[in-house]
Design an enzyme around this catalytic site. Structure first.
Site, short mmCIF file in Angstrom:
data_model
loop_
_atom_site.label_atom_id
_atom_site.label_comp_id
_atom_site.label_asym_id
_atom_site.label_seq_id
_atom_site.Cartn_x
_atom_site.Cartn_y
_atom_site.Cartn_z
N CYS A 289 33.26 2.61 1.82
CA CYS A 289 31.90 2.10 1.60
C CYS A 289 31.23 2.70 0.36
O CYS A 289 30.72 1.97 -0.50
CB CYS A 289 31.05 2.31 2.85
SG CYS A 289 30.63 4.03 3.23
N HIS A 337 26.87 5.43 6.11
CA HIS A 337 27.37 4.14 5.62
C HIS A 337 26.42 3.61 4.55
O HIS A 337 25.21 3.83 4.61
CB HIS A 337 27.49 3.13 6.77
CG HIS A 337 28.23 1.89 6.38
ND1 HIS A 337 29.59 1.86 6.21
CD2 HIS A 337 27.79 0.62 6.11
CE1 HIS A 337 29.97 0.64 5.87
NE2 HIS A 337 28.89 -0.13 5.80
N HIS A 349 29.48 -4.95 1.58
CA HIS A 349 29.91 -3.60 1.93
C HIS A 349 31.37 -3.59 2.34
O HIS A 349 31.97 -4.64 2.61
CB HIS A 349 29.01 -3.02 3.03
CG HIS A 349 29.25 -3.59 4.40
ND1 HIS A 349 29.15 -2.85 5.56
CD2 HIS A 349 29.58 -4.85 4.82
CE1 HIS A 349 29.39 -3.62 6.61
NE2 HIS A 349 29.67 -4.83 6.19
#
Length: 374
Positions: A289, A337, A349
């Protein structure tokens, strides 16, 4: 227990033998009791094992556990990324210190050779002090000329010795700093191994749980982001013709990026759609990520730090209501994240292992903040 102990004791010599048969019967009775006791214990243990066996999980429970395991792996991945960045920096610093120490050692050797040449010249002239040599000349002009040269030679020799001592001290200091960097690097490498083991353990456990699902259920899970929402379920409200998010089909297209650099970052993220998630990866063929967001902004000429919890401080903080394409959006209380906002409540993402880079809504995870890189 007393009977069990009795069966293992060395028989004592008896003074009377009249009760031999009765003694034998008693021993057999004790052994039988012990046998039943052990069998009962074994049976109880077996039943306890059955009682404590993990109950069958429903597909929803399996998915929830897998989501948690992948989330834990992502937390460990970001810690791994942070430690790796420190390890890389320590390694570069160590190499620079070693190179500088080598260069200074070379200069030191050259200075030592020069000092040795001067000593050799003095030895060849009989090792007589330059001042004495000057005093032995009978020519006044030559005397004055040699005196000046001798003074300069003496000054140069003294300066050379002082310089060598100083260089020795500097080299010793460099070597000490290099030793410190080496110790730091070894400590980081140890941490890397620990985080790597945790990542593999969590991913392995998740894959083991997924193996309990049917092929159809696993295929369904593959369409999910692993963060509590299904791409299939949320795509219906998005402005994209398919789940990859490559093509806008409705009139409300994503808003324009506020700057050319933000536009370049968004364009890079679109180009990464469909590429696999690999923990620790920063592209170009795979990403995690924070690796995706770092690479996207690097393509725009902006250098971001490596981890989610450092990227959130790399720019201007913006509220959710002020989000614009190119902003970094962060999730979970531990800032574990990150995605790249593209407008209309959507982001691009890298979700998790098994889920490639894709478009997803930002409201499928607990929002933690946003940053606009400079």
């Amino acid at each position: 227990m007393d009977a069990l102990v009795a069966t293992h004791q060395k028989p004592k010599k008896r003074l009377f033998t009249g009760n031999t048969a009765r003694t034998a019967r008693t021993a057999r009775t004790a052994r039988t009791a012990v046998t039943f006791a052990l069998a009962g214990a074994a049976s109880a243990t077996a039943f306890d094992g059955i009682g404590h066996a993990e109950p069958a999980l429903t597909p929803a429970q399996v998915k929830a556990k897998v989501d948690q395991l992948y989330h834990d792996a992502e937390v460990a991945t970001e810690k791994y990324n942070g430690v790796k960045e420190k390890a890389d920096n320590a390694g570069e610093s160590l190499n620079e210190l070693r190179d500088e120490a080598a260069r200074r050692t070379e200069r030191l050797n050259a200075a030592r050779n020069g000092l040795g040449s001067l000593a050799t010249a003095q030895y060849r002239t009989g090792a007589i002090d330059p001042a004495v040599q000057v005093a032995l000349t009978s020519d006044p002009d030559q005397y004055l000329e040699r005196a000046a040269i001798a003074d300069r030679a003496g000054d140069r020799q003294a300066a050379a010795v002082t310089g060598i001592r100083q260089q020795l001290g500097e080299i010793e200091q460099l070597r000490g700093e290099a030793d410190d960097r080496l110790d730091e690097l070894k400590a980081h490498q140890k941490d890397l191994h620990r985080h790597k083991s945790k990542i593999k353990e969590r991913i392995g456990a998740a894959e083991n749980l997924l193996s309990r699902l049917t092929a159809e259920q696993r295929a369904e899970y593959a369409q999910e982001d692993g963060h509590g929402a299904s791409t299939a379920a949320t795509a219906s409200g998005a402005d994209w013709s398919d789940r990859s998010g490559r093509t806008a089909t409705r009139s409300n297209r994503p808003p324009q990026a506020p700057t050319s650099r933000a536009g370049q970052a968004v364009s890079f993220a679109y180009g990464a759609i469909g590429k696999p998630y690999v923990w620790g990866a920063t592209g170009p063929s795979a990403f995690d990520c924070s690796g995706l967001t770092q690479a996207a902004w690097k393509a725009a000429g902006v250098s971001l730090p490596r981890t989610t919890y450092t990227q959130i401080n790399a720019g201007q903080r913006v509220s959710r209501s002020q989000l614009a394409p190119g902003d970094l959006v962060f999730f979970y209380s531990g800032i574990s994240h990150v995605g790249l906002y593209i407008g209309n409540g959507q982001m691009i993402h890298a979700p998790r292992p098994g889920a490639p880079v894709r478009v997803a809504p930002i409201d499928q995870m607990p929002f933690a903040g946003a940053t606009r890189p400079a």
